[in-house]
Design an enzyme around this catalytic site. Structure first.
Site: not given
Length: 207
Positions: A83, A91, A96, A126
């Site tokens: 992760d 972001n 983004h 993610e």
């Protein structure tokens, strides 16, 4: 009183181009999904990953035979759950496109760092996952640590000040040969890594 039909507003050239690009991207995503590939990263999809994991576990349980010619019987596999740390913050602060670049670069790193027989997939926004064939938990933990250091050293040309880390959770089929259980335990190991401060590797201990 007679009502006249409202005239539709014509799209500007830029709006028409954006609409066309959106349509093309949607078609590409749908096509790639049909082939089991994530459009953004080039990794396998969750569906493909689950199918590969199921097949591997059936081989370990002796329900089916190894399909690769000359390959030794599969006895153990390991999962590495990954992760990206503080991904939402990337972001929110950089946009983004920066988040997409991070995902693509880490995905490329993973694909280049594992063996041809291993499977790398994007299983969430993610969250990424690696299936290591013929690998015990010790080997997988060492591999995860190598990957953690490589992620930490990544540079992004368009975002020179951006530094990214990731957290890793590791589990092997010596713990269980049930796919659902392995996913759950990989998640527990991953969240232990995040609770422990992120940018670290945790192997599932059964606790």
């Amino acid at each position: 009183m007679e009502e006249f039909p409202k005239q539709k507003r014509e799209l500007s050239k830029e709006e028409a181009q954006d609409a066309q690009i959106g349509l093309l991207e949607g078609e590409l995503e749908e096509r790639d999904a049909q082939h089991g590939v994530d459009h953004l990263t080039g990794l396998k999809t969750l569906k493909v990953f689950e199918r590969e994991l199921d097949q591997s576990l059936k081989m370990i349980r002796g329900e089916i035979k190894e399909h690769r010619a000359g390959a030794d019987p599969l006895k153990e596999i390991s999962l590495i759950s990954i992760d990206i740390d503080h991904f939402k913050q990337i972001n929110d602060t950089l946009g983004h496109p920066a988040g997409n670049e991070v995902l693509k670069k880490i995905s490329t790193l993973l694909m280049e760092s594992v063996r041809e027989t291993d499977i790398v997939a994007r299983v969430g926004g993610e969250e990424l996952m690696v299936l290591l064939h013929s690998a015990d938990q010790v080997f997988a933990t060492q591999k995860a640590e190598e990957l953690r250091m490589e992620v930490e050293q990544l540079a992004f040309d368009a975002y020179p000040e951006l530094k990214v880390t990731a957290s890793f959770g590791v589990i092997s089929s010596s713990d269980s040969t049930d796919a659902k259980t392995l996913f759950e335990h990989a998640d527990k190991a991953l969240y232990a890594a995040k609770r422990g401060g992120r940018n670290r590797v945790e192997a599932y201990s059964g606790a």
